[in-house]
Design a protein around this motif. Sequence first.
Motif, mmCIF file in Angstrom:
data_model
loop_
_atom_site.group_PDB
_atom_site.id
_atom_site.type_symbol
_atom_site.label_atom_id
_atom_site.label_comp_id
_atom_site.label_asym_id
_atom_site.label_seq_id
_atom_site.Cartn_x
_atom_site.Cartn_y
_atom_site.Cartn_z
ATOM 1 N N MET A 106 0.834 -1.202 0.000
ATOM 2 C CA MET A 106 0.000 0.000 0.000
ATOM 3 C C MET A 106 0.866 1.249 0.000
ATOM 4 S SD MET A 106 -2.985 1.135 2.690
ATOM 5 C CE MET A 106 -1.820 1.307 4.035
ATOM 6 N N LEU A 107 1.938 1.240 0.824
ATOM 7 C CA LEU A 107 2.833 2.399 0.888
ATOM 8 C C LEU A 107 3.578 2.595 -0.427
ATOM 9 C CD1 LEU A 107 4.276 1.977 4.501
ATOM 10 C CD2 LEU A 107 2.524 3.585 3.722
ATOM 11 N N VAL A 108 3.958 1.482 -1.059
ATOM 12 C CA VAL A 108 4.643 1.574 -2.357
ATOM 13 C C VAL A 108 3.714 2.159 -3.412
ATOM 14 C CG1 VAL A 108 5.667 0.223 -4.231
ATOM 15 C CG2 VAL A 108 6.264 -0.278 -1.865
ATOM 16 N N ASN A 109 2.447 1.719 -3.406
ATOM 17 C CA ASN A 109 1.478 2.250 -4.372
ATOM 18 C C ASN A 109 1.257 3.736 -4.184
ATOM 19 O OD1 ASN A 109 1.152 -0.296 -5.430
ATOM 20 N ND2 ASN A 109 -0.680 -0.757 -4.258
ATOM 21 N N LEU A 110 1.197 4.182 -2.920
ATOM 22 C CA LEU A 110 1.004 5.605 -2.650
ATOM 23 C C LEU A 110 2.217 6.416 -3.088
ATOM 24 C CD1 LEU A 110 -0.651 5.448 0.898
ATOM 25 C CD2 LEU A 110 -1.769 5.999 -1.262
ATOM 26 N N GLN A 111 3.408 5.850 -2.908
ATOM 27 C CA GLN A 111 4.622 6.578 -3.249
ATOM 28 C C GLN A 111 4.823 6.662 -4.759
ATOM 29 O OE1 GLN A 111 6.647 8.203 -1.258
ATOM 30 N NE2 GLN A 111 8.079 8.810 -2.877
ATOM 31 N N THR A 112 4.589 5.556 -5.456
ATOM 32 C CA THR A 112 4.848 5.514 -6.900
ATOM 33 C C THR A 112 3.633 5.890 -7.726
ATOM 34 O OG1 THR A 112 4.262 3.156 -6.999
ATOM 35 C CG2 THR A 112 6.572 3.716 -6.561
ATOM 36 N N GLN A 113 2.468 6.019 -7.091
ATOM 37 C CA GLN A 113 1.217 6.289 -7.816
ATOM 38 C C GLN A 113 0.962 5.224 -8.889
ATOM 39 O OE1 GLN A 113 -1.043 8.793 -7.015
ATOM 40 N NE2 GLN A 113 0.309 8.969 -5.230
ATOM 41 N N ASP A 114 1.387 4.014 -8.616
ATOM 42 C CA ASP A 114 1.202 2.894 -9.536
ATOM 43 C C ASP A 114 0.491 1.785 -8.783
ATOM 44 O OD1 ASP A 114 1.255 1.014 -11.497
ATOM 45 O OD2 ASP A 114 3.433 0.786 -11.563
ATOM 46 N N GLN A 115 -0.707 1.425 -9.204
ATOM 47 C CA GLN A 115 -1.516 0.446 -8.495
ATOM 48 C C GLN A 115 -1.446 -0.938 -9.115
ATOM 49 O OE1 GLN A 115 -5.443 2.118 -8.415
ATOM 50 N NE2 GLN A 115 -4.894 3.731 -6.966
ATOM 51 N N ARG A 116 -0.513 -1.135 -10.025
ATOM 52 C CA ARG A 116 -0.389 -2.444 -10.657
ATOM 53 C C ARG A 116 0.345 -3.416 -9.740
ATOM 54 N NH1 ARG A 116 2.515 -0.935 -16.153
ATOM 55 N NH2 ARG A 116 3.671 0.318 -14.625
ATOM 56 N N ILE A 117 -0.013 -4.702 -9.854
ATOM 57 C CA ILE A 117 0.650 -5.761 -9.098
ATOM 58 C C ILE A 117 0.706 -7.001 -9.974
ATOM 59 C CG2 ILE A 117 -1.494 -6.588 -8.029
ATOM 60 C CD1 ILE A 117 0.160 -7.215 -5.508
ATOM 61 N N THR A 118 1.796 -7.735 -9.888
ATOM 62 C CA THR A 118 1.956 -8.942 -10.686
ATOM 63 C C THR A 118 1.116 -10.080 -10.115
ATOM 64 O OG1 THR A 118 3.866 -9.683 -9.388
ATOM 65 C CG2 THR A 118 4.310 -8.243 -11.275
ATOM 66 N N TYR A 119 0.933 -11.102 -10.910
ATOM 67 C CA TYR A 119 0.177 -12.281 -10.470
ATOM 68 C C TYR A 119 0.858 -12.945 -9.284
ATOM 69 C CZ TYR A 119 -1.848 -16.993 -10.693
ATOM 70 O OH TYR A 119 -2.451 -18.188 -10.392
ATOM 71 N N THR A 120 2.188 -13.091 -9.376
ATOM 72 C CA THR A 120 2.939 -13.678 -8.260
ATOM 73 C C THR A 120 2.855 -12.799 -7.027
ATOM 74 O OG1 THR A 120 4.482 -14.680 -9.837
ATOM 75 C CG2 THR A 120 5.181 -14.557 -7.544
ATOM 76 N N GLY A 121 2.970 -11.494 -7.218
ATOM 77 C CA GLY A 121 2.876 -10.572 -6.089
ATOM 78 C C GLY A 121 1.514 -10.612 -5.430
ATOM 79 N N CYS A 122 0.461 -10.758 -6.229
ATOM 80 C CA CYS A 122 -0.897 -10.817 -5.686
ATOM 81 C C CYS A 122 -1.081 -12.081 -4.850
ATOM 82 C CB CYS A 122 -1.912 -10.771 -6.821
ATOM 83 S SG CYS A 122 -3.635 -10.669 -6.285
ATOM 84 N N LEU A 123 -0.602 -13.217 -5.358
ATOM 85 C CA LEU A 123 -0.704 -14.466 -4.593
ATOM 86 C C LEU A 123 0.102 -14.392 -3.300
ATOM 87 C CD1 LEU A 123 -0.463 -17.227 -7.365
ATOM 88 C CD2 LEU A 123 -2.498 -16.342 -6.234
ATOM 89 N N SER A 124 1.280 -13.771 -3.376
ATOM 90 C CA SER A 124 2.097 -13.613 -2.171
ATOM 91 C C SER A 124 1.385 -12.731 -1.149
ATOM 92 C CB SER A 124 3.453 -13.008 -2.532
ATOM 93 O OG SER A 124 4.143 -13.826 -3.459
#
Length: 226
Positions: A1-19
């Motif tokens: 969540m903090l990374v998304n707020l900092q980079t203004q990028d809400q994308r996540i990979t399939y592996t990242g989502c499962l993790s």
Amino acid sequence: MLVNLQTQDQRITYTGCLSQVCFIVFFAFVENCLLPVMAYDCYVAICHPLNYTVIMNPCLCVLLVFFCILINLLIALLHTLMLLWLSFCTELEIPHFFCELAQVIELSYSDSFIDNILIYISSCIFGGLPLSGIIFSSVHIMSSVLRVPSLEGKHKAFSTCGSHLSVVSLSYRTGFGVYISSSISDSLRESAVASVMYSVVPQRLNPFIYSLRNGDMKGTLRKTCQ
């Protein structure tokens, strides 16, 4: 969540989502298991104070924590592996601020009946049993506190478990709030806000609640508020 707020990028990979699903399920269930362990610790401290060091020995404490971590790690991995059997489209938009297990399952076009049954069973076991243990301990603690003759003794006994009862109340109230809001409301925004209240707010308040048991912290807080 903090990374998304900092980079203004809400994308996540399939592996990242499962993790993310695995870690969220793991930590949520671990918290639910540690709360009754802490309730048992308060129960022994108040109801059996003379035998506290014998009953709550370091070996038992380590075993209880290890059991909570191990069993919930297996459950989290099971839920994550079940997601691998589901099929998804290439580009998906998850209507949430994190990869929540139920939301991810709803986006699959495969048969998710077994996954939903598994969620229901694990929620009943790892939600109902810990709550029953906490209620059982709380009833015995309250009855023991009421039998204490002096007011100072009652205050000391309540201060021993007051912080834990506050955390339990906060965690389960927000958890039931998420469940009720998702059941009666179809608004994805309200569901996301409710999940924030459950997954972020209690964890931020826990250190503050437990630190109030420290005498120096109480004195500093009084000076700050004056």
